[in-house]
Scaffold this active site. Sequence first.
Site, mmCIF file in Angstrom:
data_model
loop_
_atom_site.group_PDB
_atom_site.id
_atom_site.type_symbol
_atom_site.label_atom_id
_atom_site.label_comp_id
_atom_site.label_asym_id
_atom_site.label_seq_id
_atom_site.Cartn_x
_atom_site.Cartn_y
_atom_site.Cartn_z
ATOM 1 N N ASN A 11 0.792 -1.328 0.054
ATOM 2 C CA ASN A 11 0.115 -0.075 0.114
ATOM 3 C C ASN A 11 1.063 1.148 0.075
ATOM 4 O O ASN A 11 1.446 1.580 1.069
ATOM 5 C CB ASN A 11 -0.871 -0.036 1.289
ATOM 6 C CG ASN A 11 -1.786 1.246 1.602
ATOM 7 O OD1 ASN A 11 -1.846 2.024 0.435
ATOM 8 N ND2 ASN A 11 -2.240 1.301 2.514
ATOM 9 N N TRP A 12 0.851 1.846 -1.214
ATOM 10 C CA TRP A 12 2.109 3.080 -1.329
ATOM 11 C C TRP A 12 1.558 4.314 -0.870
ATOM 12 O O TRP A 12 2.183 5.328 -0.742
ATOM 13 C CB TRP A 12 2.325 3.278 -2.768
ATOM 14 C CG TRP A 12 3.219 2.150 -3.309
ATOM 15 C CD1 TRP A 12 3.536 1.065 -2.712
ATOM 16 C CD2 TRP A 12 3.648 1.924 -4.671
ATOM 17 N NE1 TRP A 12 4.275 -0.089 -3.456
ATOM 18 C CE2 TRP A 12 4.553 0.812 -4.567
ATOM 19 C CE3 TRP A 12 3.454 2.746 -5.661
ATOM 20 C CZ2 TRP A 12 5.048 0.171 -5.852
ATOM 21 C CZ3 TRP A 12 4.276 2.258 -6.967
ATOM 22 C CH2 TRP A 12 5.047 1.027 -6.791
ATOM 23 N N LYS A 13 0.138 4.366 -0.279
ATOM 24 C CA LYS A 13 -0.486 5.556 0.177
ATOM 25 C C LYS A 13 -0.326 6.808 -0.679
ATOM 26 O O LYS A 13 -0.174 6.548 -1.896
ATOM 27 C CB LYS A 13 0.143 5.702 1.656
ATOM 28 C CG LYS A 13 -0.225 4.633 2.423
ATOM 29 C CD LYS A 13 0.115 4.645 3.945
ATOM 30 C CE LYS A 13 -0.125 3.145 4.822
ATOM 31 N NZ LYS A 13 0.142 3.297 6.156
ATOM 32 N N HIS A 97 -9.497 1.342 4.640
ATOM 33 C CA HIS A 97 -8.116 1.400 5.320
ATOM 34 C C HIS A 97 -8.190 2.181 6.566
ATOM 35 O O HIS A 97 -9.248 3.315 6.571
ATOM 36 C CB HIS A 97 -7.204 1.981 4.606
ATOM 37 C CG HIS A 97 -5.800 1.804 5.079
ATOM 38 N ND1 HIS A 97 -5.254 2.777 5.999
ATOM 39 C CD2 HIS A 97 -4.665 0.907 4.938
ATOM 40 C CE1 HIS A 97 -4.069 2.570 6.721
ATOM 41 N NE2 HIS A 97 -3.729 1.456 5.809
ATOM 42 N N GLU A 99 -6.640 4.628 7.748
ATOM 43 C CA GLU A 99 -6.371 5.982 7.539
ATOM 44 C C GLU A 99 -7.610 6.800 6.860
ATOM 45 O O GLU A 99 -8.068 7.823 7.207
ATOM 46 C CB GLU A 99 -5.168 6.472 6.696
ATOM 47 C CG GLU A 99 -4.067 5.907 7.559
ATOM 48 C CD GLU A 99 -2.935 5.546 6.573
ATOM 49 O OE1 GLU A 99 -2.848 5.604 5.667
ATOM 50 O OE2 GLU A 99 -1.965 5.125 7.348
ATOM 51 N N GLU A 171 -5.748 -5.081 10.391
ATOM 52 C CA GLU A 171 -4.796 -3.963 10.559
ATOM 53 C C GLU A 171 -4.892 -3.355 11.912
ATOM 54 O O GLU A 171 -5.736 -2.467 12.081
ATOM 55 C CB GLU A 171 -4.679 -3.027 9.630
ATOM 56 C CG GLU A 171 -4.366 -3.597 8.151
ATOM 57 C CD GLU A 171 -3.616 -2.631 7.195
ATOM 58 O OE1 GLU A 171 -2.531 -2.703 6.759
ATOM 59 O OE2 GLU A 171 -4.194 -1.524 6.984
ATOM 60 N N GLY A 177 2.300 2.091 10.994
ATOM 61 C CA GLY A 177 3.221 3.122 10.598
ATOM 62 C C GLY A 177 3.744 3.480 12.273
ATOM 63 O O GLY A 177 4.440 4.518 12.139
ATOM 64 N N SER A 217 3.294 -2.426 10.218
ATOM 65 C CA SER A 217 4.578 -2.431 10.523
ATOM 66 C C SER A 217 5.172 -3.929 10.167
ATOM 67 O O SER A 217 6.197 -4.250 10.946
ATOM 68 C CB SER A 217 5.103 -2.026 11.953
ATOM 69 O OG SER A 217 4.664 -0.811 12.222
ATOM 70 N N GLY A 238 2.815 -1.356 4.341
ATOM 71 C CA GLY A 238 2.915 0.141 3.917
ATOM 72 C C GLY A 238 4.367 0.850 3.770
ATOM 73 O O GLY A 238 4.944 0.506 2.692
ATOM 74 N N GLY A 239 4.822 1.244 4.704
ATOM 75 C CA GLY A 239 6.266 1.821 4.662
ATOM 76 C C GLY A 239 7.137 1.055 3.843
ATOM 77 O O GLY A 239 8.189 1.362 3.186
HETATM 78 P P1 PGA Z 1 2.964 0.206 7.725
HETATM 79 O O1 PGA Z 1 1.269 0.306 6.962
HETATM 80 O O2 PGA Z 1 3.508 -1.189 7.020
HETATM 81 O O3 PGA Z 1 3.618 1.259 7.419
HETATM 82 O O4 PGA Z 1 2.483 -0.017 9.357
HETATM 83 C C1 PGA Z 1 0.477 -0.732 6.840
HETATM 84 C C2 PGA Z 1 -0.907 -0.294 6.160
HETATM 85 O O5 PGA Z 1 -1.256 1.018 6.548
HETATM 86 O O6 PGA Z 1 -1.478 -0.804 5.396
#
Ligand code: PGA
Length: 257
Positions: A11-13, A97, A99, A171, A177, A217, A238-239
């Site tokens: 997930n590149w956000k 998600h 967010e 999640e 994050g 994470s 994500g990251g």
């Molecule tokens: P993260 O994000 O790996 O940076 O914790 C995961 C996500 O939001 O899908």
Amino acid sequence: MSRRTPLIAGNWKKNMGHEETAGLIRAIAENIAGLDDVDVLVAPPFTSLTRAKKEIGDSRILLGAQNMHWEKSGAYTGEISAAMLLDVGCTHVILGHSERRILFKETSEMVDLKANAAVEAGLNPIVCIGETLEEREQGKTFEVVRDQLEKSLNNFRIKKTLPLSVTIAYEPVWAIGTGKTATPAQAQEVHEAIRQWIEDNFDKDVSIKLRILYGGSVKPENAKDLMEMPDIDGALVGGASLKAELFLPIITFGEPR
Ligand code: PGA
């Protein structure tokens, strides 16, 4: 190890323009050519999807978007439909998600409309759920997760059919994050409860076959232990999905290829 083919999804956000997209996809494609026991997906921002598709070419990388709207077309400024995502070559879409839920006030009812519209259009939704730290500390994890499942998959419950094109991503919000990962045992406990919920609300067959991803994470160092859990069928990353040197070892569960 789970009996389902694992899916590792990046997930590149709100990151990665065209050139960065092309470079990262090339690096992933070159390195996964011989891997056929794991599915790999990237979800760039809307504006990079066309470029991503072009770069993916004939490689096995799957393309996903990070959100969509449930209506097919019309006066919805700033929104994108399932058909538009199919048009640019997406097969998947991440929905609900945390967010989106927290920052953009997306409700489970909206996620339900989106998931239903995605499946009707032929797109595979990845439906995200997960509790906050406060909810976990109050012992409400299972209650929250069950409530999100019930409301976010309500249309499927009414139809009494959960299509296997749906993927669920657990999640925990406190692990996204933050560098704090749920332990494999903490994640497995919730994944097992989700699978049981699917069996109770739909049937055993779908509960055995449907993929449930873990997100929060995930990194090369913890991927193997998480993926060894019987009900964890992959990761939403994500990251660590933004750098080939981190994402590639997650795809191979921390093992060298
Ligand atoms: P993260 O994000 O790996 O940076 O914790 C995961 C996500 O939001 O899908």
